[in-house]
Design a protein around this motif. Structure first.
Motif, PDB file in Angstrom:
ATOM      1  N   PRO A   7     -43.008  46.923   1.537  1.00 44.44           N
ATOM      2  CA  PRO A   7     -41.833  47.787   1.996  1.00 44.44           C
ATOM      3  C   PRO A   7     -41.756  49.418   1.739  1.00 44.44           C
ATOM      4  O   PRO A   7     -40.681  49.620   1.949  1.00 44.44           O
ATOM      5  N   PHE A 365     -41.828  39.518  -1.842  1.00 41.06           N
ATOM      6  CA  PHE A 365     -41.153  40.396  -1.005  1.00 41.06           C
ATOM      7  C   PHE A 365     -41.415  39.215   0.404  1.00 41.06           C
ATOM      8  O   PHE A 365     -42.433  38.606   0.511  1.00 41.06           O
ATOM      9  N   GLU A 367     -40.098  39.971   3.624  1.00 40.34           N
ATOM     10  CA  GLU A 367     -40.701  40.907   4.561  1.00 40.34           C
ATOM     11  C   GLU A 367     -41.956  41.063   4.673  1.00 40.34           C
ATOM     12  O   GLU A 367     -42.465  41.123   5.714  1.00 40.34           O
ATOM     13  N   THR A 368     -41.962  41.916   3.137  1.00 45.69           N
ATOM     14  CA  THR A 368     -43.036  42.807   3.673  1.00 45.69           C
ATOM     15  C   THR A 368     -44.528  43.042   1.839  1.00 45.69           C
ATOM     16  O   THR A 368     -43.704  43.232   1.505  1.00 45.69           O
TER      17      THR A 368
END
Length: 405
Positions: A7, A365, A367-368
Motif C-alpha cells: 500500500p 493487506f 488488496e496490496t
C-alpha cells in the motif's frame, strides 16, 4: 492481472541510517512497496554489513534490517556528495537518520537545512535518550534503553542478576513507532503541504512498551512483582500470568483475569481440590501477601511437574483459558500459527542459489500484499538512482574516480 505490491507504492524515502532502530522503519516501508534509498559511505558502507556474518550466507543483521531497500553510496563529507543528497531529498517524502546527536547538522543534512530543500519533507530523527534530557548528547544502544526503560527489571527474577534480553526489543519498538510516526506526519504533509521533524528515541520507545504496568506502578508508587509470576488486579478481582515447567522441563504459560477463571483453570487441570485444601480456593489471597504467593507457586510447580506440557496446555485451552507453550526462538520460527500466517517465510536468494527462512510480515493487506525483498549489495543502485537525477555514464564514472560515490 498483476497484484499491486504493497500500500505504500509511490512513497519515497531517503535514509542515512545504520544499525537497527534507524533502518527497520524503512525496511518495513520497503516491504509495503515504498521506494527506499539507503545512503552509505563508499568506503565500506553501513558497518552493520560486517555484523554476524554467517559463512556462505552473509550478515543476518544487515539482511534482516535492510531487505528491499536500494543502496546508493555517497561521500557526505564532500560538497558534491551533499548536493546529490539534497537532489534526492527534493524528490522524497520521508528522510530518516540516526546519527549521534548533532552529527547530521554538522554534516549538512540536519532538519533546518533539508526543510529548505523540501518544505513537505517528513524528517525522522532517532536517538538514544531523546532530544531534550541531560544525556541527549550521548550515543545510545538497545541494552542501554532496556536498562533505563524498565524491561530489565520487569523481567527479572528474585535472587538472580538482572540482565537485558537477547532480542533487541528497544531497537524494534523504537523502529515500529518511527514507522507509524512517519506515516502520520506524511498524512499531515500531504493534506497541508507542510512537513515536520519527528524525534524518537530508544528510551522513549522502551517506556511506551512498559504500557499499563508502568502506569500501575506509578499510581501505586510501588514496583510490580517480577519473576515467575505476574500478579495483577485487586483482592476482589485478582489476575495472574505465570510460567511452569512440565515433567520434562518444558515450560508453559497461562494467564487469568478474574476469580472465575481461577476455579475453571484449576478444575480443568485437576488441581482445584488440592489447592482448595491448601487454602487457595480464592486466588485473591496472594494479592499483597508475598508468603502466600510463594507458597502457591511452589505448590503449582509440583503439580505441573507431574504431567506433560502438551496435555496441560490442551486442558487449559479446552476450558477457554489462555495458555501456550513457551517457545524457544527456533520453536517460535516453526510454530504452526507463525508459519500459517506467514510471519516467517522463505525468500529466494539468487546469489546463494537457494531459499532461506526470513521474517515474513506482521500485516495482511487484502488488496496490496507486502513483499519481502533482499538486502542490496553496497552501491548496487548507484547507476539507476543517480541516472534518474540526470547523471550519465561519463558523469558516474567521474564521481567514482573521485570517490564521491
Amino acid at each position: 492481472m498483476s497484484v499491486p505490491h504493497g500500500p505504500l507504492q509511490g512513497v519515497k524515502v531517503v535514509s542515512c541510517s545504520t544499525a537497527q532502530a534507524g533502518t527497520v522503519p524503512w525496511m518495513l516501508m520497503a516491504d509495503l512497496g515504498a521506494d527506499v534509498i539507503k545512503i552509505e559511505s563508499p568506503q565500506g558502507g553501513d558497518p552493520s554489513r560486517r555484523m554476524t556474518v554467517l559463512p556462505g550466507m552473509g550478515s543476518t543483521f544487515f539482511e534482516a534490517n535492510n531487505r528491499g531497500v536500494k543502496s546508493v553510496t555517497l561521500n557526505l563529507k564532500s560538497e558534491e556528495g551533499r548536493e546529490i543528497l539534497r537532489k534526492l531529498v527534493a524528490e522524497a517524502d520521508i528522510f530518516g537518520q540516526n546519527f549521534r546527536p548533532g552529527a547530521a547538522e554538522k554534516n549538512g543534512f540536519g532538519w533546518e537545512e533539508l526543510r529548505k530543500v523540501n518544505p513537505k519533507l517528513v524528517y525522522v530523527s532517532i536517538s538514544g535518550y531523546g532530544p531534550d534530557g541531560p544525556h541527549a548528547h550521548l550515543p545510545g544502544t538497545d541494552s542501554m534503553a532496556q536498562a533505563l526503560g524498565g524491561i530489565a527489571e520487569a523481567y527479572s527474577t528474585a535472587g538472580q542478576k538482572m540482565k537485558t534480553g537477547v532480542v533487541s526489543v528497544a531497537d524494534e519498538t523504537c523502529a515500529i513507532l518511527a514507522f507509524g510516526g512517519a506515516l502520520a506526519a506524511l498524512t499531515h504533509a500531504r493534506t497541508t503541504g507542510v512537513g515536520q521533524k519527528i524525534d524518537l528515541s530508544l528510551l522513549g520507545g522502551q517506556v511506551r512498551l512498559m504500557g499499563w504496568t508502568l502506569q500501575t506502578a506509578m499510581w501505586r508508587n510501588q514496583n510490580p512483582v517480577t519473576g515467575q509470576a505476574r500478579v495483577t488486579g485487586t483482592r476482589e478481582r485478582p489476575g495472574i500470568s505465570a510460567s511452569f515447567d512440565d515433567r520434562d522441563g518444558k515450560p508453559l504459560v497461562f494467564q487469568l483475569t478474574g476469580p472465575d477463571n481461577w476455579k475453571d483453570a484449576m478444575t480443568a487441570l485437576g488441581f482445584y481440590e488440592r489447592l482448595e485444601k491448601a487454602g487457595f480456593a480464592d486466588l485473591g489471597v496472594i494479592i499483597d501477601n508475598d508468603a502466600r504467593r510463594i507458597e502457591l507457586l511452589a505448590t503449582l510447580d509440583g503439580l505441573f511437574a507431574t504431567g506433560t506440557r502438551d496435555d496441560w496446555v490442551a486442558r487449559l485451552r479446552g476450558a477457554d483459558i489462555v495458555s501456550a507453550p513457551i517457545n524457544t526462538l527456533l520453536e517460535a520460527s516453526n510454530d504452526p500459527d507463525v508459519v500459517a500466517n506467514g510471519y516467517v517465510t522463505e525468500v529466494e536468494y539468487p546469489k546463494l542459489g537457494k531459499k532461506l527462512k526470513v521474517h515474513g510480515t506482521p500485516w495482511k493487506f487484502s488488496e496490496t500484499p507486502a513483499k519481502p525483498g533482499i538486502a542490496p549489495e553496497l552501491g548496487e543502485h548507484n547507476d539507476s538512482v543517480l541516472g534518474k537525477l540526470g547523471y550519465d555514464a561519463s558523469a558516474l564514472a567521474d564521481l567514482r574516480a573521485r570517490k564521491i560515490i
